[in-house]
Design an enzyme around this catalytic site. Structure first.
Site, PDB file in Angstrom:
ATOM      1  N   GLU A   1      -2.971  -7.473  -0.799  1.00 56.45           N
ATOM      2  CA  GLU A   1      -3.066  -6.249  -0.012  1.00 56.45           C
ATOM      3  C   GLU A   1      -4.503  -5.839   0.289  1.00 56.45           C
ATOM      4  O   GLU A   1      -4.774  -4.697   0.640  1.00 56.45           O
ATOM      5  CB  GLU A   1      -2.308  -5.126  -0.723  1.00 56.45           C
TER       6      GLU A   1
ATOM      7  N   ASP B   1       0.297   2.330  -8.953  1.00 58.58           N
ATOM      8  CA  ASP B   1       1.673   1.825  -8.919  1.00 58.58           C
ATOM      9  C   ASP B   1       1.844   1.008 -10.187  1.00 58.58           C
ATOM     10  O   ASP B   1       1.342  -0.112 -10.292  1.00 58.58           O
ATOM     11  CB  ASP B   1       1.918   0.970  -7.677  1.00 58.58           C
TER      12      ASP B   1
ATOM     13  N   LYS C   1      10.243   2.448   2.116  1.00 61.13           N
ATOM     14  CA  LYS C   1       9.999   1.114   2.668  1.00 61.13           C
ATOM     15  C   LYS C   1      11.156   0.750   3.585  1.00 61.13           C
ATOM     16  O   LYS C   1      12.298   0.627   3.136  1.00 61.13           O
ATOM     17  CB  LYS C   1       9.881   0.078   1.555  1.00 61.13           C
TER      18      LYS C   1
ATOM     19  N   ARG D   1       4.479  -3.572   2.824  1.00 64.76           N
ATOM     20  CA  ARG D   1       4.864  -4.564   1.824  1.00 64.76           C
ATOM     21  C   ARG D   1       3.695  -5.529   1.656  1.00 64.76           C
ATOM     22  O   ARG D   1       2.781  -5.586   2.481  1.00 64.76           O
ATOM     23  CB  ARG D   1       6.119  -5.343   2.245  1.00 64.76           C
ATOM     24  N   SER D   2       3.733  -6.307   0.582  1.00 65.66           N
ATOM     25  CA  SER D   2       2.620  -7.234   0.338  1.00 65.66           C
ATOM     26  C   SER D   2       2.563  -8.330   1.394  1.00 65.66           C
ATOM     27  O   SER D   2       1.491  -8.826   1.736  1.00 65.66           O
ATOM     28  CB  SER D   2       2.727  -7.839  -1.060  1.00 65.66           C
TER      29      SER D   2
END
EC number: 4.2.1.11
Length: 428
Positions: free
Chosen positions: A205, A242, A338, A367-368
């Site tokens: 990310e 997170d 998401k 998202r990654s």
């Protein structure tokens, strides 16, 4: 003038930021207007997420999406042809019914979401509106952004168990000014890490992935970087984590295996308290407990909801039914949103509305495995005063979203945005 209808829905296989296949969808209306969307995918996924349809087999490591693409080009195209693109709820429900499974596993959530997003874009284009205006209406605010600048857990190959360490601008200011502060801290952090003797390779990310010993060391590096960049921790720039606790939770013994320690629920709370005491600028934690550890999450929420933002990700998976359950149980005070966890725009907006109605903050998330698609940037503005996390100010698939926000702020002419303050957390 005849109202335009859906004339064709077409998908193709493209690749995301990790080199994995994903789905791109084009929805073409009868007047020639087109809406396009690209679907992201995650590295860490909750048990209750809608199911991406992958091909399996040897091609592309089994991750191909030709089956999902074919489902769009055949069944979904046939079902939606002639439908009103402005009736998002009906279109999404048609695809849900066509799929016929509780998790969108037959047609694929990646197929259904791509069509759902592209339909919204097509309708906005047809109505000569930017997407944020089409989704959100009139009174709009720029979101507060959270930037993952140190990666651990599933997002990096290092010794840090907590998955993301983020920085966020908390002084009430314009988006541009806040983002510039983040960029300054990010570049300062690189120098701080180099001075500490760490490599500064990037994770999925765009954040750095130093091989640190523990989370405390990562937080110290962030604290120092904020100060060295000329800002005050907790006043100008805040920190968020997170935890992604499901990934260091051991189902066999029911304990959390974190940084060489084996902790029960209470001991994990003590661990978090130590971090919060040492770093008062730490103001938001995502998934601090396993997605099935209801008791742990509820107890932590009860004792910490007035101190920090507690964001539910794997615990709710952007699912209105799971969020309703979490609200009833008293878990968390914010929802992570998401799109591909639930698989349609309609259900995503329903989860956002339910969150807001019950006093939960909302954080839109990437998202990654990302693409250059900027749908979530528009969505974050459309929900008016929400939050957005979409990675570090690095890697083009992340920066595209921030550049889109800069464009939107210019269009709105807003000099000030709603900011999140720790004192605002009170959901009694």
């Amino acid at each position: 003038m005849l109202k335009s209808v859906i004339e064709n829905v077409h998908a193709l296989e493209i690749f995301d930021s990790r080199g994995n296949p994903t789905v791109e969808v084009h929805v073409t209306l009868s007047n020639g207007v087109v809406g396009k969307a690209e679907v992201p995918s995650g590295a860490s996924t909750g048990e209750n997420e809608a199911v991406e349809l992958r091909d399996g087999g040897s091609r592309l490591g089994g991750k191909g999406v030709s089956k999902a693409v074919n489902n769009v080009n055949t069944e979904i195209n046939d079902a939606l042809k002639g439908m009103d693109p402005y009736d998002q709820a009906k279109i999404d429900q048609t695809m849900i019914d066509l799929d016929g499974t509780p998790n969108k596993g037959r047609l694929g959530a990646n197929a259904i979401l791509g069509v759902s997003m592209a339909t919204a874009v097509a309708a906005a284009n047809d109505n000569h509106q930017p997407l944020y205006r089409y989704l959100g209406g009139i009174d709009l605010e720029m979101p507060q952004t959270f930037h993952n600048v140190i990666n651990g857990g599933e997002h990096a190959d290092n010794g840090i168990d907590i998955q993301e360490f983020m920085i966020t601008p908390i002084a009430k200011t314009s988006f541009r000014d806040g983002f510039e502060k983040i960029v300054n801290v990010y570049h300062t952090l690189k120098k701080v890490l180099e001075d500490m003797g760490y490599e500064t390779g990037l994770g999925d990310e765009g954040g750095f992935a130093p091989n640190m010993k523990n989370s405390e060391e990562a937080l110290k590096a962030l604290h120092e970087s904020i100060i060295k960049a000329g800002y005050k921790p907790g006043e100008d720039i805040g920190i968020a984590c997170d935890c992604a606790a499901s990934y260091f939770y051991n189902k066999e013994d029911g304990k959390y295996h974190l940084e060489g320690k084996v902790l029960n629920d209470e001991e994990l709370a003590d661990y978090y308290d130590k971090l919060l005491d040492e770093f008062p600028e730490l103001m938001s934690m995502e998934d601090p407990y396993d997605e099935n550890d209801v008791d742990g999450m509820v107890k932590f929420t009860k004792s910490h909801k007035d101190r920090i933002q507690i964001v539910l990700d794997d615990f709710i998976c952007t699912n209105p039914a799971l969020l309703k359950k979490a609200i009833k149980e008293g878990a968390g005070n914010a929802s992570l949103i998401k799109l591909n966890q639930i698989g349609t725009v309609t259900e995503t907006l329903e989860t956002i509305r339910m969150s807001r109605k019950n006093g939960y903050n909302t954080m839109i998330s990437h998202r990654s495995g990302e693409t250059g698609d900027t749908f979530i940037a528009d969505l974050a503005v459309a929900i008016n005063g929400g939050q957005l996390k979409t990675g570090a100010p690095a890697r083009s698939e992340r920066v595209e979203k921030y550049n889109r926000l800069l464009e939107i702020e210019e269009e709105l002419g807003k000099g000030e945005r709603l900011a999140f303050f720790p004192d605002d957390i009170d959901h009694d």
